[in-house]
Design a protein around this motif. Sequence first.
Motif, PDB file in Angstrom:
ATOM      1  N   TYR A  94      22.723 -12.775  63.471  1.00 58.64           N
ATOM      2  CA  TYR A  94      22.206 -12.176  62.235  1.00 58.64           C
ATOM      3  C   TYR A  94      22.948 -12.702  61.010  1.00 58.64           C
ATOM      4  CZ  TYR A  94      18.956  -8.820  64.289  1.00 58.64           C
ATOM      5  OH  TYR A  94      17.884  -8.252  64.934  1.00 58.64           O
ATOM      6  N   THR A 214      16.704 -11.466  57.601  1.00 59.49           N
ATOM      7  CA  THR A 214      16.992 -11.759  59.007  1.00 59.49           C
ATOM      8  C   THR A 214      15.748 -11.734  59.880  1.00 59.49           C
ATOM      9  OG1 THR A 214      17.447  -9.425  59.500  1.00 59.49           O
ATOM     10  CG2 THR A 214      19.324 -10.785  58.832  1.00 59.49           C
ATOM     11  N   CYS A 215      14.568 -11.575  59.279  1.00 60.43           N
ATOM     12  CA  CYS A 215      13.345 -11.591  60.087  1.00 60.43           C
ATOM     13  C   CYS A 215      12.239 -12.279  59.292  1.00 60.43           C
ATOM     14  CB  CYS A 215      12.921 -10.189  60.506  1.00 60.43           C
ATOM     15  SG  CYS A 215      12.604  -9.059  59.147  1.00 60.43           S
ATOM     16  N   TRP A 222       8.707 -18.525  58.662  1.00 59.66           N
ATOM     17  CA  TRP A 222       9.940 -18.542  59.451  1.00 59.66           C
ATOM     18  C   TRP A 222      10.313 -19.959  59.881  1.00 59.66           C
ATOM     19  CZ3 TRP A 222      13.534 -15.397  58.957  1.00 59.66           C
ATOM     20  CH2 TRP A 222      14.582 -15.300  59.890  1.00 59.66           C
TER      21      TRP A 222
END
Length: 351
Positions: A94, A214-215, A222
């Motif tokens: 993370y 983080t996503c 992404w």
Amino acid sequence: MGKVFMQGNQAMAESAIRAGCKLFFGYPITPSSEVPEYYAKAMRERPEENITFIQAETETSAFNMVAGAAATGHRAMTATSGPGFSLGQEAMSYMAAADLPAVIVEIMRAGPADGEILAAQGDYFQAVKGGGHGDYNNLVLAPYSVQELCELMQESFALAEKYRNPVILLSDATLAKMRESVELPGYVTDEPTPADKPNALRGCGKKEPHKVVTCGDGAVQWGAFNDRLQAKFQVIRENEVRYETYQLEDAELILVAYGSMARVCESAMKMAREEGLKVGMIRPISLWPFPEAAFRGIVGKKFLVCELSAGQMVEDVKLSVENKRDVHFFGKLGGTTPSPKVILEQIRTMM
């Protein structure tokens, strides 16, 4: 300040404080426990320095506390050993994704499982190859003396903030418990305030907002996010390689070792030279990025990779040399460190 005689863990902790790391989160685990003990004592005895030590309920919590502090722009760290380092891998992934600078001290001990509280190097893969989920890298620095523990500690914080990425200071039980004369570094005084650092969360005021991400939001977004991270890791590969070489000019056999094992091999190399055996050594200091350049152009020579493991760094050495058949391995398991005479016997056999 002149030299002082200090234990590795304690000198490292003092160096971190002087680097501006006033926040330590950790859970006691031998052989790293003197680091949180030092912070706890410093918090009590040096109130003017605003040092904070929090003993977390688990290593998982400690790693996530470090991530939270980094997200506010503060320098923070934890110290642990093999089992605790395993528990922190999710948080490491993370932090790498979120561009958060943090320093993680890993004092390796013999495994697998709970293992033994003696020196080992079996956590190389876990530190160097990511350890957690996804495609990411941590910078990994491996000292081989108490002095270098101090110096690389301060460098770790500088690198972490330069690249906004976690840095692992990879040590072992021998270096952690060893006492040597060391010249402590001075205090870092030119750091910007936490709120002014680019990794600090911001959502209001006159400054541009900054979010921790983080996503992803779909494959396209992404994918682009990961491409940016990989571009950063490539810059690190090109600029942050560190190693030392010893008497390679006429060497017919080259030892390769890091950390405390490099100290053993350096002594063995000197003993071999006294017998007329032409032996040199390469000591990787950055384990990621691995110093492939140290092996470039070396042909027709044998390599002996020495590790306190079943063989982990040896794989990176084989990837770095012209002919992997030139690479030989000596490993020691269970927490017993071989003497220089044991390595010397290996050298004699090979030559």
